[in-house]
Design an enzyme around this catalytic site. Structure first.
Site, PDB file in Angstrom:
ATOM      1  N   GLU A 198      34.890  45.278  48.829  1.00 11.13           N
ATOM      2  CA  GLU A 198      36.210  45.898  48.697  1.00 11.13           C
ATOM      3  C   GLU A 198      36.359  46.883  49.856  1.00 11.13           C
ATOM      4  O   GLU A 198      35.764  47.950  49.854  1.00 11.13           O
ATOM      5  CB  GLU A 198      36.329  46.621  47.364  1.00 11.13           C
ATOM      6  CG  GLU A 198      37.630  47.390  47.193  1.00 11.13           C
ATOM      7  CD  GLU A 198      37.608  48.297  45.960  1.00 11.13           C
ATOM      8  OE1 GLU A 198      38.251  49.375  46.030  1.00 11.13           O
ATOM      9  OE2 GLU A 198      36.968  47.942  44.962  1.00 11.13           O
ATOM     10  N   THR A 232      41.990  50.927  47.332  1.00  9.74           N
ATOM     11  CA  THR A 232      42.870  52.073  47.555  1.00  9.74           C
ATOM     12  C   THR A 232      44.233  51.596  48.062  1.00  9.74           C
ATOM     13  O   THR A 232      44.820  52.177  48.979  1.00  9.74           O
ATOM     14  CB  THR A 232      42.251  53.100  48.529  1.00  9.74           C
ATOM     15  OG1 THR A 232      40.848  53.216  48.286  1.00  9.74           O
ATOM     16  CG2 THR A 232      42.873  54.481  48.322  1.00  9.74           C
ATOM     17  N   LYS A 251      40.439  48.311  36.297  1.00 14.82           N
ATOM     18  CA  LYS A 251      39.305  49.038  36.865  1.00 14.82           C
ATOM     19  C   LYS A 251      39.179  50.372  36.139  1.00 14.82           C
ATOM     20  O   LYS A 251      40.086  51.203  36.199  1.00 14.82           O
ATOM     21  CB  LYS A 251      39.546  49.251  38.362  1.00 14.82           C
ATOM     22  CG  LYS A 251      38.636  50.264  39.041  1.00 14.82           C
ATOM     23  CD  LYS A 251      39.064  50.466  40.489  1.00 14.82           C
ATOM     24  CE  LYS A 251      38.329  51.613  41.141  1.00 14.82           C
ATOM     25  NZ  LYS A 251      38.700  51.773  42.567  1.00 14.82           N
TER      26      LYS A 251
END
Length: 211
Positions: free
Chosen positions: A40, A69, A129
């Site tokens: 990621e 993000t 998440k």
């Protein structure tokens, strides 16, 4: 329903927050050498799409690659155009989730409380998440899954080789690991050997967990 098979097979997503593109690429290489192929690349890394594009060109389908993000539509679109297969946002904002879903990629939205998890699911997140998972640990995660057994949850923060089995036993679809696997400080200092060894430790822990 979204296909989570590749995420389930990958099991660990390394959260890469690098100070520059070169350290991100070298850190990614170290992770892959250590046996962690879920990456990621966060937007706190300068020119994250360039990193994603370079990794996709270098490793192809050998890497499960996404962007983290993600806060804006432009970021979502640029990441997918560069080769990201999944998109991760640290929280759940309706406009951001909608923008991520519009790309057709796998969408992960951040949450911590039951209400936030239900909000993320209601907006169409494929995976929620749980962040920062370190606040409650595996026991909180297990309690959260109790009333929400069908929601794919992925803890991020506080996942280590020593407790990774506990997270999966509590029902995680996969786990995200940042500082304990690939810290910004290690990348900034060029400690790629340490990143590689961390990845090997995570890989070994996974082998024990799923033996």
């Amino acid at each position: 329903m979204a296909d989570l098979s590749k995420l389930r097979q990958t099991r660990v997503l390394a959260v890469v927050r690098a100070p520059d593109t070169e350290s991100a690429l070298r850190g990614a290489a170290a992770l892959l050498e250590g046996g962690v192929n879920g990456l990621e690349i966060t937007y706190s890394t300068p020119d994250a799409p360039a990193v994603i594009r370079a990794l996709r060109a270098e490793y192809g389908d050998a890497v499960y690659l996404g962007a983290g993000t993600v806060l804006t539509r432009r970021q979502a679109e640029d990441a997918v155009d560069a080769g990201a297969e999944f998109l991760v946002s640290p929280g759940t904002v309706a406009e951001t989730v909608a923008a991520m879903k519009a790309t057709g990629s796998l969408v992960m939205a951040g949450a911590l409380t039951p209400t936030e998890v239900l909000t993320a699911v209601g907006l169409g997140a494929d995976v929620v998440k749980i962040f920062p998972a370190s606040l409650g640990g595996p026991s909180y995660f297990r309690a959260l899954r109790g009333p929400l057994p069908d929601v794919p949850l992925m803890p991020t923060g506080g996942v280590t080789p020593g407790n990774i089995a506990d997270w999966f036993a509590a029902g995680a679809v996969a786990v995200g690991a940042g500082g304990d696997l690939c810290s910004t400080a290690d990348l900034a200092a060029g400690r790629y050997d340490l990143v590689r060894e961390n990845a090997r430790s995570f890989s070994a822990a996974l082998e024990r967990t799923f033996a």
